[in-house]
Every structure is written in structure tokens, then in C-alpha cells.
Scaffold this motif. Structure first.
Motif, PDB file in Angstrom:
ATOM      1  N   LEU A   1     -51.301 -55.595   4.135  1.00 33.31           N
ATOM      2  CA  LEU A   1     -49.852 -55.443   4.257  1.00 33.31           C
ATOM      3  C   LEU A   1     -49.299 -56.111   5.511  1.00 33.31           C
ATOM      4  N   MET A   2     -50.154 -56.706   6.298  1.00 30.19           N
ATOM      5  CA  MET A   2     -49.714 -57.320   7.543  1.00 30.19           C
ATOM      6  C   MET A   2     -49.348 -58.779   7.309  1.00 30.19           C
ATOM      7  N   SER A   3     -48.085 -59.111   7.568  1.00 30.38           N
ATOM      8  CA  SER A   3     -47.645 -60.495   7.432  1.00 30.38           C
ATOM      9  C   SER A   3     -48.132 -61.316   8.615  1.00 30.38           C
ATOM     10  N   THR A   4     -48.182 -62.618   8.446  1.00 31.03           N
ATOM     11  CA  THR A   4     -48.761 -63.500   9.460  1.00 31.03           C
ATOM     12  C   THR A   4     -47.931 -63.551  10.731  1.00 31.03           C
ATOM     13  N   GLY A   5     -46.624 -63.589  10.603  1.00 34.18           N
ATOM     14  CA  GLY A   5     -45.787 -63.772  11.784  1.00 34.18           C
ATOM     15  C   GLY A   5     -45.374 -62.509  12.488  1.00 34.18           C
ATOM     16  N   ALA A   6     -45.757 -61.343  11.995  1.00 32.61           N
ATOM     17  CA  ALA A   6     -45.326 -60.077  12.601  1.00 32.61           C
ATOM     18  C   ALA A   6     -46.402 -59.529  13.525  1.00 32.61           C
ATOM     19  N   SER A   7     -45.981 -58.642  14.409  1.00 36.53           N
ATOM     20  CA  SER A   7     -46.903 -57.989  15.324  1.00 36.53           C
ATOM     21  C   SER A   7     -46.901 -56.495  15.036  1.00 36.53           C
ATOM     22  N   TYR A   8     -48.072 -55.935  14.862  1.00 30.25           N
ATOM     23  CA  TYR A   8     -48.189 -54.537  14.462  1.00 30.25           C
ATOM     24  C   TYR A   8     -49.045 -53.751  15.450  1.00 30.25           C
ATOM     25  N   GLU A   9     -48.872 -52.446  15.409  1.00 30.06           N
ATOM     26  CA  GLU A   9     -49.714 -51.521  16.140  1.00 30.06           C
ATOM     27  C   GLU A   9     -49.847 -50.235  15.332  1.00 30.06           C
ATOM     28  N   VAL A  10     -50.800 -49.417  15.717  1.00 25.29           N
ATOM     29  CA  VAL A  10     -51.100 -48.189  14.980  1.00 25.29           C
ATOM     30  C   VAL A  10     -50.739 -46.991  15.841  1.00 25.29           C
ATOM     31  N   TYR A  11     -50.039 -46.025  15.224  1.00 20.34           N
ATOM     32  CA  TYR A  11     -49.739 -44.753  15.877  1.00 20.34           C
ATOM     33  C   TYR A  11     -50.632 -43.669  15.267  1.00 20.34           C
ATOM     34  N   LEU A  12     -51.100 -42.778  16.122  1.00 18.53           N
ATOM     35  CA  LEU A  12     -51.893 -41.631  15.662  1.00 18.53           C
ATOM     36  C   LEU A  12     -51.103 -40.355  15.889  1.00 18.53           C
ATOM     37  N   TYR A  13     -50.911 -39.585  14.815  1.00 17.18           N
ATOM     38  CA  TYR A  13     -50.212 -38.306  14.894  1.00 17.18           C
ATOM     39  C   TYR A  13     -51.202 -37.162  14.664  1.00 17.18           C
ATOM     40  N   VAL A  14     -50.963 -36.066  15.383  1.00 16.81           N
ATOM     41  CA  VAL A  14     -51.862 -34.909  15.353  1.00 16.81           C
ATOM     42  C   VAL A  14     -51.042 -33.655  15.139  1.00 16.81           C
ATOM     43  N   MET A  15     -51.594 -32.729  14.370  1.00 22.78           N
ATOM     44  CA  MET A  15     -50.975 -31.405  14.254  1.00 22.78           C
ATOM     45  C   MET A  15     -52.041 -30.389  13.872  1.00 22.78           C
ATOM     46  N   ALA A  16     -51.792 -29.146  14.187  1.00 19.45           N
ATOM     47  CA  ALA A  16     -52.711 -28.068  13.825  1.00 19.45           C
ATOM     48  C   ALA A  16     -52.670 -27.839  12.319  1.00 19.45           C
ATOM     49  N   ASP A  17     -53.788 -27.449  11.775  1.00 19.69           N
ATOM     50  CA  ASP A  17     -53.858 -27.224  10.332  1.00 19.69           C
ATOM     51  C   ASP A  17     -52.946 -26.088   9.900  1.00 19.69           C
ATOM     52  N   SER A  18     -52.681 -25.144  10.783  1.00 17.35           N
ATOM     53  CA  SER A  18     -51.800 -24.028  10.446  1.00 17.35           C
ATOM     54  C   SER A  18     -50.360 -24.489  10.204  1.00 17.35           C
ATOM     55  N   ALA A  19     -49.980 -25.643  10.755  1.00 17.36           N
ATOM     56  CA  ALA A  19     -48.625 -26.173  10.571  1.00 17.36           C
ATOM     57  C   ALA A  19     -48.573 -27.265   9.513  1.00 17.36           C
ATOM     58  N   TYR A  20     -49.669 -27.464   8.791  1.00 23.03           N
ATOM     59  CA  TYR A  20     -49.759 -28.594   7.864  1.00 23.03           C
ATOM     60  C   TYR A  20     -48.831 -28.438   6.669  1.00 23.03           C
TER      61      TYR A  20
END
Length: 265
Positions: free
Chosen positions: A53-72
């Protein structure tokens, strides 16, 4: 020509569906031997998940999200109505108990040259391999006490608590989310054992401990036996020495009269 475009469209659609079904996973035990710990969980980075899904001319990064299973909640959003990622913090979500917080941001992993397991055994290459391969959640506690810290905060997790994780792909230029994984399965941190609950019964010892204890016992027995043998030999030698002296003195006393009798004759 039309068939080619249909095949390409189907391929992209399939890659999109595949990315949606993939989820963050706990790191391989060969890379992270002590995982999870009381306050950290090491995850595999998303290799070869977002590449299609990454196009050649774009710049991407990855975000990591965290939450407790009790709030899932399976549809818990990590973006606003304009697809911009939420910047919720650890403090705002009470450590993930009331929602998801952004714990880390990193570059998209290089799918063409993933880390090699053999390189992890090399002490000079191991730090680089681990940085490329995994992300450790809960390894930073300095951001909690810095009021001017504006980046993603990755503070220690709570012990004996289950957490879920999600990766999203973000376009750096537009600042919007382009793709995401589903939430991971619950992964639980370890629980601190109380000293009173630790089992000290020898029957629960490991095989290595039993072998070491047996070897030390045998060596101790041999050492004691050698000491007793040396002591016994010393006692016997001391008792034999007076007998030899008396025997020599008797021979000397009888020899003088016989020499005198021979001279008189």
C-alpha cells in the motif's frame, strides 16, 4: 489489457484484506528470551504488512497504540473523523485503562532485508538486529516526568496485566492514516512472586541443580575419605617407629660380648 488491470486490482484488494487480518505478535523467543517481563512486552515489528500500500513518492511511518485488555473494544478508534491519528498519552488514558495511547513511532521496516536469526548470536550485531526486528513496549520511564516531552511516550506497563496492541501506517506529509492492523490478542505481563510462595522443596529443583548438587556431594565425600585415610596412615606410622628402635638396640647389646669371648679364646 483489461484482464491485467483486474488482476492488479484484485491483488491490491487481497493485500489490503491481508493487512487487516494481520495483528501484532509477541517477539520470537530466540530474539527476546525474557519476554514478557514484569513491565515490558517485546513485539515483532510489522514486516511486509504495509508494503503493497506504500506509494513510491510518499513517506510513511508506523504508529504503535497500546491499551489494557479490560478497555478493549474491536471498533475503538485511533483516529479522528479526518483520519488523523490520535495523540492520546499514557497519562490521559490512565495507562491504557480507559483507552488507547500512542506508545511509539518508527520507520516502516525494510521487508527486502529482514534481520537474520544467525546475526543475533553475534555480540557485535545483536543490538542492531534487535532494533530492526522488535519494539519493546514499556522500556522508557523518563517521558513520564518531563513536562516538555511531546513525542510518543512508552512508559513501563503494569505487572500482571493483559494488553492489546495495534499498528497503523501514517503518511508523514498528509498526517493521515493509510492502513492499520487489527488489535492483537491479549498479552499479559508477568506477576511478581512473593518470597513466601517460592517453593524450596528439592523435588521441585531443575535437573541441572540436581546434577550439580550430586557432583558436589560426591567430591565432598571423596575429600573426607582422603583426609581420614591420611590421618590413619599417620597414626600407624607413629606406632611402628619405637618397635624398630628397640630391635636395633638389642642387636648392638648382644654383639659386644661375643666379640670379647672370641678375643679371650
Amino acid at each position: 489489457m483489461g484482464g491485467h488491470w483486474i488482476g492488479l486490482t484484485f491483488c491490491c484488494w487481497w493485500q489490503l484484506c491481508l493487512a487487516q487480518t494481520l495483528r501484532p505478535r509477541i517477539a520470537n523467543a530466540r530474539f527476546a528470551t525474557n519476554n514478557p517481563t514484569l513491565t515490558t512486552i517485546a513485539l515483532e515489528k510489522p514486516f511486509c504488512i504495509f508494503d503493497a500500500l506504500m506509494s513510491t513518492g510518499a513517506s510513511y511511518e508506523v504508529y504503535l497504540y497500546v491499551m489494557a485488555d479490560s478497555a478493549y473494544h474491536s471498533r475503538l478508534p485511533v483516529t479522528d473523523n479526518s483520519s488523523k491519528p490520535l495523540n492520546t498519552t499514557f497519562q490521559q488514558t490512565n495507562g491504557g485503562l480507559s483507552g488507547a495511547y500512542r506508545a511509539a513511532t518508527f520507520n516502516v521496516p525494510n521487508c527486502t532485508s529482514p534481520p537474520k536469526l544467525t546475526d543475533a548470536a553475534d555480540a557485535t550485531k545483536a543490538p542492531t538486529v534487535l532494533t530492526q526486528y522488535l519494539i519493546r513496549v514499556g522500556e522508557d520511564d523518563s517521558c513520564l516526568y518531563d513536562p516538555e516531552f511531546l513525542e510518543a511516550c512508552n512508559p513501563p506497563l503494569s505487572q500482571d496485566t493483559a494488553y492489546r496492541f495495534k499498528y497503523i501506517l501514517v503518511d508523514r506529509t498528509a498526517g493521515v492514516m493509510k492502513d492499520e492492523t487489527v488489535w492483537s490478542h491479549p498479552i499479559k505481563t508477568k506477576k511478581l512472586k512473593q518470597s513466601s510462595t517460592i517453593d524450596t522443596w528439592p523435588g521441585r529443583r531443575s535437573g541441572t541443580m540436581i546434577v550439580i548438587t550430586s557432583i558436589l556431594s560426591v567430591l565432598t565425600f571423596i575429600l573426607v575419605l582422603g583426609f581420614l585415610a591420611a590421618l590413619l596412615q599417620a597414626v600407624l606410622t607413629t606406632e611402628e617407629m619405637p618397635t624398630e628402635t628397640r630391635y636395633a638396640s638389642q642387636i648392638t647389646q648382644h654383639a659386644v660380648p661375643r666379640i670379647q669371648e672370641a678375643a679371650e679364646l
